[in-house]
Enzyme design. Structure first.
Site, PDB file in Angstrom:
ATOM      1  N   LYS A  78      78.398  21.221  28.374  1.00  0.00           N
ATOM      2  CA  LYS A  78      77.233  20.611  27.719  1.00  0.00           C
ATOM      3  C   LYS A  78      76.368  19.813  28.686  1.00  0.00           C
ATOM      4  O   LYS A  78      75.178  19.668  28.487  1.00  0.00           O
ATOM      5  CB  LYS A  78      77.668  19.743  26.535  1.00  0.00           C
ATOM      6  N   HIS A 208      88.604  10.288  25.776  1.00  0.00           N
ATOM      7  CA  HIS A 208      87.406  10.220  26.610  1.00  0.00           C
ATOM      8  C   HIS A 208      86.948   8.774  26.592  1.00  0.00           C
ATOM      9  O   HIS A 208      86.666   8.235  25.522  1.00  0.00           O
ATOM     10  CB  HIS A 208      86.321  11.149  26.047  1.00  0.00           C
ATOM     11  N   GLY A 249      83.741  11.059  31.950  1.00  0.00           N
ATOM     12  CA  GLY A 249      83.369   9.674  32.227  1.00  0.00           C
ATOM     13  C   GLY A 249      83.229   9.373  33.714  1.00  0.00           C
ATOM     14  O   GLY A 249      82.961   8.231  34.077  1.00  0.00           O
ATOM     15  N   GLU A 282      87.954  16.482  32.096  1.00  0.00           N
ATOM     16  CA  GLU A 282      86.745  17.179  31.622  1.00  0.00           C
ATOM     17  C   GLU A 282      85.484  16.566  32.238  1.00  0.00           C
ATOM     18  O   GLU A 282      84.601  16.080  31.527  1.00  0.00           O
ATOM     19  CB  GLU A 282      86.655  17.090  30.093  1.00  0.00           C
ATOM     20  N   PRO A 283      85.388  16.572  33.559  1.00  0.00           N
ATOM     21  CA  PRO A 283      84.197  15.964  34.176  1.00  0.00           C
ATOM     22  C   PRO A 283      82.933  16.771  33.895  1.00  0.00           C
ATOM     23  O   PRO A 283      82.930  17.993  34.011  1.00  0.00           O
ATOM     24  CB  PRO A 283      84.521  15.994  35.681  1.00  0.00           C
ATOM     25  N   GLY A 284      81.875  16.087  33.484  1.00  0.00           N
ATOM     26  CA  GLY A 284      80.563  16.717  33.345  1.00  0.00           C
ATOM     27  C   GLY A 284      79.625  16.139  34.386  1.00  0.00           C
ATOM     28  O   GLY A 284      79.296  16.764  35.385  1.00  0.00           O
ATOM     29  N   ASP A 362      52.472  12.309  22.660  1.00  0.00           N
ATOM     30  CA  ASP A 362      53.190  11.248  21.981  1.00  0.00           C
ATOM     31  C   ASP A 362      53.297  10.087  22.961  1.00  0.00           C
ATOM     32  O   ASP A 362      53.726  10.275  24.103  1.00  0.00           O
ATOM     33  CB  ASP A 362      54.594  11.753  21.581  1.00  0.00           C
TER      34      ASP A 362
HETATM   35  C1  LIG Z   1      80.608  15.074  27.020  1.00  0.00           C
HETATM   36  C2  LIG Z   1      82.059  15.296  27.148  1.00  0.00           C
HETATM   37  C3  LIG Z   1      82.644  15.363  28.420  1.00  0.00           C
HETATM   38  C4  LIG Z   1      81.881  15.113  29.708  1.00  0.00           C
HETATM   39  O1  LIG Z   1      81.657  13.760  29.898  1.00  0.00           O
HETATM   40  P1  LIG Z   1      81.084  13.167  31.262  1.00  0.00           P
HETATM   41  O2  LIG Z   1      80.954  11.731  31.005  1.00  0.00           O
HETATM   42  O3  LIG Z   1      79.797  13.854  31.552  1.00  0.00           O
HETATM   43  O4  LIG Z   1      82.097  13.450  32.333  1.00  0.00           O
HETATM   44  C5  LIG Z   1      83.990  15.640  28.490  1.00  0.00           C
HETATM   45  N1  LIG Z   1      84.724  15.848  27.377  1.00  0.00           N
HETATM   46  C6  LIG Z   1      84.193  15.797  26.138  1.00  0.00           C
HETATM   47  C7  LIG Z   1      85.056  16.046  24.973  1.00  0.00           C
HETATM   48  C8  LIG Z   1      82.853  15.505  25.987  1.00  0.00           C
HETATM   49  O5  LIG Z   1      82.334  15.423  24.748  1.00  0.00           O
END
Ligand SMILES: *Cc1c(COP(=O)(O)O)cnc(C)c1O
Length: 416
Positions: A78, A208, A249, A282-284, A362
């Site tokens: 995401k 998370h 996170g 789960e790093p984003g 806007d």
């Molecule tokens: C959004 C999300 C992440 C990613 O989070 P970051 O803060 O970007 O690392 C990981 N796991 C879950 C379930 C999420 O909803």
């Protein structure tokens, strides 16, 4: 690190989503020159564009592997679903956190096998659960009895992680998630019992601490809470849990080292007696933020006394939605192509307090106020670094400015 990231280069250039596309090799300081060449050769229409530096992706994977090797990454799609980013991460061995059918389809389309996906959305649409079952995505999360009912109906063989609300809630996160997700401590045992009754297979725990966390100690609270869930499951006579998912996170840079410093002793303290434990994460933001740079064109200007007001062609309803949705603090530098600045980035010029507006009609679409910029002209460019996390992914096509249409140019800087 130099030679390791060079070896990764070959892997990335052959990655799905990358191979077949033009990737421009950059010297360490070459990003500005590369953007100028795009502007002069390929940007007659002056549309906004991204540069994705795959050398930065390689360096981040290398950093992760050296700092937190025990926490296998499942990149959170995401955050930024750009295909070349996903493909590079896949080729470098990352797995994926998907939250919807479309995200699963996207990751599978890159040739990633379904056992490298965690369907980490604790509340899923039934048709998406059915789809996950049909393609063999066999690991998901839950935090309610109702979710267990849906999973029992559509995917009873799925392995489950119980998502808990981490004990130390205040992680200083920019985007806390605890108000929406995570079983409360008193809900854990009833949920495990419900899973047991339904003959569902709960294999571990996930949490998370919130996105953009600044207090890395929060990981310790999550890990401690997870341990008590492992113990509750053992107490109920369930098969020993084997997966600990420490979530996302993470932010690249010193915060990541701080997080590792909090996580490693906590794992030692709470989980050293769990012999078959697999730790996943789960790093984003960690992987997506710094590799992307956004270039926007100045499409309008107004002078009011000493104040300078500029309009650019991306804004709050596009990539820069991160200002509202991700509580991001952004910066930009001018890349002046028409102004009479003595040097390309207008360094050393007199500056003016400036407002930068996005393109939609806007007034909310205001990107920066009171920002010091040199005198710029219509047709000049503003460049925003570190723009890969929660930016284009959440943009709209409001007023006809379509975020999804913004081109991404691929580069590979040698960071050694
Ligand atoms: C959004 C999300 C992440 C990613 O989070 P970051 O803060 O970007 O690392 C990981 N796991 C879950 C379930 C999420 O909803």
């Amino acid at each position: 690190m130099g030679s390791i990231t060079r070896n990764l280069q070959g892997v990335i250039l052959g990655a799905p989503g990358v191979t077949g596309k033009r990737v421009t090799a950059l010297p360490k300081t070459g990003l500005t020159d590369f953007m100028r060449s795009i502007i002069s050769k390929e940007q007659e229409t002056k549309e906004p564009f991204y540069v994705l530096d795959l050398g930065v992706v390689a360096a981040l994977i290398d950093k992760w592997t050296r700092t937190l090797p025990m926490a296998r990454p499942f990149y959170a799609v995401k955050c930024n679903p750009e295909r070349a980013l996903l493909g590079s991460l896949a080729a470098l061995g990352s797995n994926f956190d998907c939250a919807s059918q479309a995200e699963i389809e996207l990751v599978l389309s890159l040739g990633v096998s379904p056992d490298r996906i965690v369907y980490a959305n604790p509340c899923k649409q039934e048709s998406h659960i059915k789809y996950a079952a049909s393609v063999g995505v066999n690991l998901t999360t839950f935090d309610s009895k109702e979710e267990l009912d849906k999973i029992q109906k559509w995917h009873p063989k799925c392995a489950l992680l119980i998502r808990i609300k981490a004990a130390l809630e205040d992680s200083g996160a920019r985007c806390p998630l605890g108000s929406k997700y995570g079983a409360l401590p008193e809900e854990v045992t009833p949920l495990l019992e419900a899973a047991q009754t339904a003959r569902l297979n709960v294999v571990g725990v996930s949490f998370h601490i919130g996105s953009g966390a600044t207090y890395s100690q929060a990981y310790e609270g999550g890990i401690a809470s997870a341990k008590s869930v492992f113990e509750a499951a053992a107490h109920l006579g369930m098969p020993r849990m084997t997966i600990l998912n420490i979530g996302g996170g993470f932010t690249a840079g010193s915060l990541f080292d701080e997080a590792a410093t909090a996580i490693k002793p906590a794992l030692q303290a709470y989980f050293s007696n769990e012999p078959d434990l697999t730790i996943i994460s789960e790093p984003g933001r960690f992987f997506a933020e710094s590799p992307f740079t956004l270039a926007t064109n100045i499409i309008g200007k107004r002078v009011r006394g000493e104040l300078r007001e500029y309009w650019i062609n991306d804004g709050i309803y596009g990539s820069l939605n991160c200002i509202l949705n991700d509580h991001a603090t952004i910066t930009c530098t001018p890349l002046a192509c028409n102004s009479n600045c003595a040097n390309p980035m207008c360094k050393g010029e007199r500056s003016y307090s400036s407002t930068v507006f996005g393109p939609t009609c806007d007034a909310l679409d205001t990107v920066l106020t009171g920002h010091q910029l040199p005198e710029l002209q219509v047709g000049d460019w503003l460049v925003f670094p570190n723009m890969g996390a929660y930016t284009a992914a959440a943009g709209s096509s409001f007023n006809g400015f379509n975020t999804a249409a913004i081109l991404t140019y691929l580069a590979y800087s040698n960071l050694s």
